[in-house]
Motif scaffolding. Structure first.
Motif, PDB file in Angstrom:
ATOM      1  N   ARG A   8      -2.953  -0.107   3.580  1.00 51.07           N
ATOM      2  CA  ARG A   8      -3.871  -0.157   4.724  1.00 51.07           C
ATOM      3  C   ARG A   8      -3.259   0.601   5.907  1.00 51.07           C
ATOM      4  NH1 ARG A   8      -8.810  -0.124   6.561  1.00 51.07           N
ATOM      5  NH2 ARG A   8      -9.385  -1.673   5.057  1.00 51.07           N
ATOM      6  N   GLN A   9      -1.973   0.397   6.156  1.00 55.23           N
ATOM      7  CA  GLN A   9      -1.293   1.110   7.243  1.00 55.23           C
ATOM      8  C   GLN A   9      -1.329   2.620   7.001  1.00 55.23           C
ATOM      9  OE1 GLN A   9       2.582  -0.697   7.013  1.00 55.23           O
ATOM     10  NE2 GLN A   9       2.087  -2.291   8.499  1.00 55.23           N
ATOM     11  N   ALA A  11      -3.499   4.317   5.164  1.00 55.01           N
ATOM     12  CA  ALA A  11      -4.879   4.786   5.306  1.00 55.01           C
ATOM     13  C   ALA A  11      -5.277   4.886   6.774  1.00 55.01           C
ATOM     14  CB  ALA A  11      -5.833   3.850   4.562  1.00 55.01           C
ATOM     15  N   ASP A  12      -4.884   3.914   7.571  1.00 53.95           N
ATOM     16  CA  ASP A  12      -5.186   3.955   9.007  1.00 53.95           C
ATOM     17  C   ASP A  12      -4.525   5.164   9.667  1.00 53.95           C
ATOM     18  OD1 ASP A  12      -6.685   1.628   8.824  1.00 53.95           O
ATOM     19  OD2 ASP A  12      -5.077   0.325   9.557  1.00 53.95           O
ATOM     20  N   SER A  15      -6.192   8.375   8.585  1.00 55.66           N
ATOM     21  CA  SER A  15      -7.512   8.516   9.208  1.00 55.66           C
ATOM     22  C   SER A  15      -7.413   8.996  10.648  1.00 55.66           C
ATOM     23  CB  SER A  15      -8.260   7.182   9.158  1.00 55.66           C
ATOM     24  OG  SER A  15      -8.514   6.835   7.828  1.00 55.66           O
ATOM     25  N   GLU A  24     -11.859   8.136   6.865  1.00 57.96           N
ATOM     26  CA  GLU A  24     -12.048   6.757   7.305  1.00 57.96           C
ATOM     27  C   GLU A  24     -11.254   5.849   6.379  1.00 57.96           C
ATOM     28  OE1 GLU A  24     -16.206   5.952   7.168  1.00 57.96           O
ATOM     29  OE2 GLU A  24     -16.710   7.656   8.444  1.00 57.96           O
ATOM     30  N   PRO A  25     -10.535   4.861   6.925  1.00 64.84           N
ATOM     31  CA  PRO A  25      -9.669   4.014   6.096  1.00 64.84           C
ATOM     32  C   PRO A  25     -10.369   3.379   4.903  1.00 64.84           C
ATOM     33  CG  PRO A  25      -9.325   3.524   8.413  1.00 64.84           C
ATOM     34  CD  PRO A  25     -10.485   4.478   8.332  1.00 64.84           C
ATOM     35  N   ASN A  26     -11.531   2.787   5.124  1.00 60.22           N
ATOM     36  CA  ASN A  26     -12.211   2.104   4.018  1.00 60.22           C
ATOM     37  C   ASN A  26     -12.660   3.076   2.937  1.00 60.22           C
ATOM     38  OD1 ASN A  26     -11.817  -0.430   5.096  1.00 60.22           O
ATOM     39  ND2 ASN A  26     -13.754  -0.411   6.200  1.00 60.22           N
TER      40      ASN A  26
END
Length: 127
Positions: A8-9, A11-12, A15, A24-26
């Motif tokens: 998640r980190q 991907a953030d 992004s 976008e992270p999701n």
């Protein structure tokens, strides 16, 4: 849990850095599938049955196997090192076969770190 948090980190951060490209992270994480194995036997099952099914039905481009060697660490017993080495080689060969059969890149790590230079320096005694 820690792996999911770290993904998640990443991907953030990706992004933010590539927002002009629509990252976008999701959306990024929608393209990540994770599986966790707790033993060499579970890895064998994953490589022989589950992973081929996933690769045959999904568009996978990269397979990352983290902490590969950790599954083969055990209390030293007579002959255990030879058996562990044989298993390790067999699993590595299976990963090569999957790479060839499904035209995917395979990256195998042994306890990856996000700060490799610091880890290398610490191991060398420089920090």
């Amino acid at each position: 849990q820690a792996t999911t948090k770290r993904l998640r980190q990443l991907a953030d951060a990706f992004s933010v850095r590539h927002s002009r490209l629509g990252a976008e992270p999701n959306r990024l994480l929608d393209h990540v599938t994770m599986g966790k194995v707790h033993s060499a036997e579970m890895l064998a099952e994953m490589l022989s049955r589950h992973l081929p099914q996933i690769l045959a039905t999904s568009r996978v481009r990269l397979l990352v196997v983290d902490s590969f060697g950790a599954l083969f660490r055990a209390v030293d017993e007579r002959g255990a090192a030879l058996e562990r080495s044989s298993q390790l080689i067999a699993h590595a060969h299976r990963l090569k076969q999957l790479s060839d059969d499904y035209d995917i890149a395979v990256v195998v790590t042994n306890e990856a770190t996000d700060k490799p230079i610091e880890q290398i320096a610490a191991a060398a005694g420089d920090i």
